[in-house]
Design a protein around this motif. Sequence first.
Motif, mmCIF file in Angstrom:
data_model
loop_
_atom_site.group_PDB
_atom_site.id
_atom_site.type_symbol
_atom_site.label_atom_id
_atom_site.label_comp_id
_atom_site.label_asym_id
_atom_site.label_seq_id
_atom_site.Cartn_x
_atom_site.Cartn_y
_atom_site.Cartn_z
ATOM 1 N N MET A 1 0.818 -1.217 0.000
ATOM 2 C CA MET A 1 0.000 0.000 0.000
ATOM 3 C C MET A 1 0.852 1.268 0.000
ATOM 4 N N ASN A 2 2.158 1.107 0.066
ATOM 5 C CA ASN A 2 3.076 2.255 0.099
ATOM 6 C C ASN A 2 4.097 2.091 -1.022
ATOM 7 N N HIS A 3 3.651 2.301 -2.240
ATOM 8 C CA HIS A 3 4.489 2.048 -3.402
ATOM 9 C C HIS A 3 5.799 2.828 -3.317
ATOM 10 N N GLY A 4 6.905 2.100 -3.499
ATOM 11 C CA GLY A 4 8.211 2.751 -3.492
ATOM 12 C C GLY A 4 8.851 2.886 -2.126
ATOM 13 N N LEU A 5 8.128 2.479 -1.063
ATOM 14 C CA LEU A 5 8.700 2.569 0.282
ATOM 15 C C LEU A 5 9.841 1.577 0.427
ATOM 16 N N MET A 6 11.009 2.075 0.780
ATOM 17 C CA MET A 6 12.170 1.222 1.001
ATOM 18 C C MET A 6 12.402 1.050 2.495
ATOM 19 N N LEU A 7 13.087 -0.040 2.840
ATOM 20 C CA LEU A 7 13.391 -0.279 4.246
ATOM 21 C C LEU A 7 14.097 0.910 4.879
ATOM 22 N N THR A 8 15.018 1.490 4.134
ATOM 23 C CA THR A 8 15.848 2.571 4.681
ATOM 24 C C THR A 8 15.287 3.960 4.406
ATOM 25 N N SER A 9 14.072 4.040 3.873
ATOM 26 C CA SER A 9 13.486 5.362 3.578
ATOM 27 C C SER A 9 13.498 6.308 4.775
ATOM 28 N N PRO A 10 13.174 5.837 5.983
ATOM 29 C CA PRO A 10 13.171 6.754 7.133
ATOM 30 C C PRO A 10 14.541 7.351 7.457
ATOM 31 N N LEU A 11 15.618 6.742 6.974
ATOM 32 C CA LEU A 11 16.954 7.265 7.269
ATOM 33 C C LEU A 11 17.287 8.481 6.425
ATOM 34 N N ARG A 12 16.717 8.573 5.245
ATOM 35 C CA ARG A 12 17.133 9.596 4.291
ATOM 36 C C ARG A 12 16.902 11.025 4.758
ATOM 37 N N PRO A 13 15.683 11.350 5.208
ATOM 38 C CA PRO A 13 15.440 12.758 5.530
ATOM 39 C C PRO A 13 15.766 13.145 6.954
ATOM 40 N N VAL A 14 16.324 12.210 7.737
ATOM 41 C CA VAL A 14 16.420 12.443 9.170
ATOM 42 C C VAL A 14 17.274 13.654 9.528
ATOM 43 N N ASN A 15 18.240 13.998 8.682
ATOM 44 C CA ASN A 15 19.097 15.144 8.982
ATOM 45 C C ASN A 15 18.580 16.454 8.393
ATOM 46 N N ASN A 16 17.514 16.346 7.573
ATOM 47 C CA ASN A 16 17.098 17.525 6.827
ATOM 48 C C ASN A 16 15.728 18.058 7.203
ATOM 49 N N VAL A 17 14.964 17.274 7.901
ATOM 50 C CA VAL A 17 13.615 17.721 8.232
ATOM 51 C C VAL A 17 13.376 17.607 9.719
#
Length: 365
Positions: free
Chosen positions: A244-260
């Motif tokens: 139900m979350n097309h394109g969601l990767m395991l590590t997706s939560p790591l990407r924006p952690v320093n920017n948002v």
Amino acid sequence: MFAEEVSFRSKDKDISIAKALLCVAAEDEAFMAFNRDMDTRSILNERRESTFAIESHSEWDKLEDIPLAGKNISGWMTELDTIAKEVEAELVSRDIGCHLPQVLEAVNMVLFESRCFKRYPVLVDSKHSYLHSVISSGNCSAIMFSIMYIEVCMRLGITMVGARVGEDFLIWPQTGDFEELFKVYSGRSLFAIVNGRCVEDPRSRAFDLNSMSLSGLEIASKRDIIGIALANLIRLHWKRASRMNHGLMLTSPLRPVNNVSDASVKKDGSSKAPLLRPQELRLAIMASERLLILQPHNWALRRDHGMLLYHCRRYGEAVQELSICMAFAPVEEAEILEPFVEKLHLLRLESSWKSLDHSHKLAIP
């Protein structure tokens, strides 16, 4: 049981790839059967007037006794023996000698024509990555077909070896003469007879292989082959869990952690948290746990395992796994993980406070 099969107390040559993968299937089936029983009990409890007895399907004395599509582990091992005997019968019926090209062609005849096996480059159904389902249906991924080939040939006295080449896992008969593998028999080389179209596709890295380059490849151990099958299983279960979350990767939560802002790590219960299928997520975690048994010092696998636990909201375990990962990971990866782990500490505390507060409320008369 899987852990016993692949224990490092055993030499790699003594490990049975088929037995280990059937243990994976049995353990997963036990988990799913338990879930089905719990669902049945919940439904019957809701219908209090119901007097039907509940038949449990999740209580077996041994893991070996768990039925997998009508057979237990021993039954499926016997089925592999039967396939090898069918190859022998094919050789006898056609009065074919036991030279290697003829034996491999007979293996193909039995698997593709008699048993109607189909080797798919991409699979979306995780059940075709379980060995018993592969044997019974004939539908399989490339790695599972290679495992079938290895197991059948082993029973015929032929040792098959393999290696990763790009996205492909290629196998061939163990030999000291690599040039023999590329000689043409009946229009195809031995290498192509075993591996199929991928070695004949100019777009594939396997297309450029020759006797010299093949001899330089790193041969996969039995544990490596089991690990590749488990990695495929993790990907398939994660894909189904996050459907139900097309394109969601395991590590997706790591990407924006320093920017948002802190909103990038969703709080427990947030409406913005991704909706994941719990059973598929748990099956992915179970496959990941097994893969870590095989490769305990692989920091990337441990990071992915920690992220699976995070998505399952098992924050305490996720913190533990990701903290261990940081000790092995390259500096730049550890720097990405560090602020995320700090936020997980807060989520773990918050969820424990909510749990404590909820229990106090329940205790009030």
